[in-house]
Design a protein around this motif. Sequence first.
Motif, PDB file in Angstrom:
ATOM      1  N   ALA A 199       0.950  -1.107   0.019  1.00 35.45           N
ATOM      2  CA  ALA A 199      -0.213   0.080  -0.022  1.00 35.45           C
ATOM      3  C   ALA A 199       0.825   1.284  -0.103  1.00 35.45           C
ATOM      4  N   GLY A 200       2.001   1.499   0.796  1.00 34.80           N
ATOM      5  CA  GLY A 200       2.899   2.375   0.985  1.00 34.80           C
ATOM      6  C   GLY A 200       3.498   2.597  -0.492  1.00 34.80           C
ATOM      7  N   LEU A 201       3.934   1.455  -1.283  1.00 34.90           N
ATOM      8  CA  LEU A 201       4.424   1.633  -2.584  1.00 34.90           C
ATOM      9  C   LEU A 201       3.404   2.257  -3.461  1.00 34.90           C
ATOM     10  N   TYR A 202       2.358   1.658  -3.524  1.00 30.44           N
ATOM     11  CA  TYR A 202       1.316   2.117  -4.529  1.00 30.44           C
ATOM     12  C   TYR A 202       0.972   3.752  -4.090  1.00 30.44           C
ATOM     13  N   ILE A 203       0.437   4.071  -2.906  1.00 34.99           N
ATOM     14  CA  ILE A 203       0.496   5.373  -2.504  1.00 34.99           C
ATOM     15  C   ILE A 203       1.566   6.310  -3.060  1.00 34.99           C
ATOM     16  N   GLY A 204       2.795   5.732  -2.664  1.00 34.42           N
ATOM     17  CA  GLY A 204       4.163   6.510  -2.931  1.00 34.42           C
ATOM     18  C   GLY A 204       4.185   6.901  -4.357  1.00 34.42           C
ATOM     19  N   SER A 205       4.127   5.785  -5.197  1.00 37.64           N
ATOM     20  CA  SER A 205       4.145   5.919  -6.775  1.00 37.64           C
ATOM     21  C   SER A 205       2.942   6.912  -7.517  1.00 37.64           C
ATOM     22  N   SER A 206       1.901   6.838  -6.721  1.00 34.71           N
ATOM     23  CA  SER A 206       0.939   7.809  -7.068  1.00 34.71           C
ATOM     24  C   SER A 206       1.149   9.113  -6.621  1.00 34.71           C
ATOM     25  N   PHE A 207       1.888   9.356  -5.766  1.00 33.81           N
ATOM     26  CA  PHE A 207       2.331  10.828  -5.224  1.00 33.81           C
ATOM     27  C   PHE A 207       3.486  11.493  -6.066  1.00 33.81           C
ATOM     28  N   ALA A 208       4.269  10.382  -6.299  1.00 36.91           N
ATOM     29  CA  ALA A 208       5.460  10.880  -6.866  1.00 36.91           C
ATOM     30  C   ALA A 208       5.369  11.094  -8.716  1.00 36.91           C
TER      31      ALA A 208
ATOM     32  N   VAL B 285       5.573   8.056 -10.472  1.00 35.16           N
ATOM     33  CA  VAL B 285       6.473   7.140 -10.886  1.00 35.16           C
ATOM     34  C   VAL B 285       5.845   5.913 -11.206  1.00 35.16           C
ATOM     35  N   ASN B 286       6.503   5.219 -12.189  1.00 41.11           N
ATOM     36  CA  ASN B 286       5.825   3.841 -12.337  1.00 41.11           C
ATOM     37  C   ASN B 286       6.159   3.022 -11.154  1.00 41.11           C
ATOM     38  N   ILE B 287       5.101   2.085 -10.668  1.00 42.68           N
ATOM     39  CA  ILE B 287       5.413   1.350  -9.652  1.00 42.68           C
ATOM     40  C   ILE B 287       6.315   0.203  -9.726  1.00 42.68           C
ATOM     41  N   GLY B 288       6.826  -0.245 -10.897  1.00 41.65           N
ATOM     42  CA  GLY B 288       7.820  -1.216 -11.081  1.00 41.65           C
ATOM     43  C   GLY B 288       9.243  -0.325 -10.956  1.00 41.65           C
ATOM     44  N   LYS B 289       9.216   0.920 -11.282  1.00 43.61           N
ATOM     45  CA  LYS B 289      10.437   1.688 -10.890  1.00 43.61           C
ATOM     46  C   LYS B 289      10.752   2.014  -9.641  1.00 43.61           C
ATOM     47  N   LEU B 290       9.757   2.034  -8.876  1.00 44.79           N
ATOM     48  CA  LEU B 290       9.803   2.283  -7.392  1.00 44.79           C
ATOM     49  C   LEU B 290      10.094   1.159  -6.827  1.00 44.79           C
ATOM     50  N   LYS B 291       9.431  -0.106  -6.921  1.00 45.89           N
ATOM     51  CA  LYS B 291       9.811  -1.422  -6.474  1.00 45.89           C
ATOM     52  C   LYS B 291      11.229  -1.796  -6.823  1.00 45.89           C
ATOM     53  N   ARG B 292      11.769  -1.469  -7.781  1.00 42.08           N
ATOM     54  CA  ARG B 292      13.118  -1.710  -7.808  1.00 42.08           C
ATOM     55  C   ARG B 292      13.989  -0.823  -7.199  1.00 42.08           C
ATOM     56  N   ALA B 293      13.485   0.618  -6.751  1.00 40.47           N
ATOM     57  CA  ALA B 293      14.723   1.321  -6.196  1.00 40.47           C
ATOM     58  C   ALA B 293      14.468   0.885  -4.512  1.00 40.47           C
ATOM     59  N   VAL B 294      13.156   0.348  -4.251  1.00 34.80           N
ATOM     60  CA  VAL B 294      13.038   0.358  -3.003  1.00 34.80           C
ATOM     61  C   VAL B 294      13.588  -1.311  -2.574  1.00 34.80           C
TER      62      VAL B 294
END
Length: 65
Positions: A7-16, A18-27
């Motif tokens: 949920a945090g990744l999904y909300i963070g990707s929508s705020f930023a 950024v694609n959720i795949g990129k955010l998942k790779r970064a985190v």
Amino acid sequence: MTPPVCAGLYIGSSFAGVNIGKLKRAVSPFLAVTNVVFFLLTYVTDLVLWILSLRQLLATYQLLL
């Protein structure tokens, strides 16, 4: 991953924006380190006891100063 992390990744990707795949790779490296530390603290009990004894030793040292 657990629901709060997802949920945090999904909300963070929508705020930023950024694609959720990129955010998942970064985190993922941070999540991997967190999982390793969690595993060590859970299954290597001597590590936890060592940390507690170190804390007690430092507290004693501070009292002597």
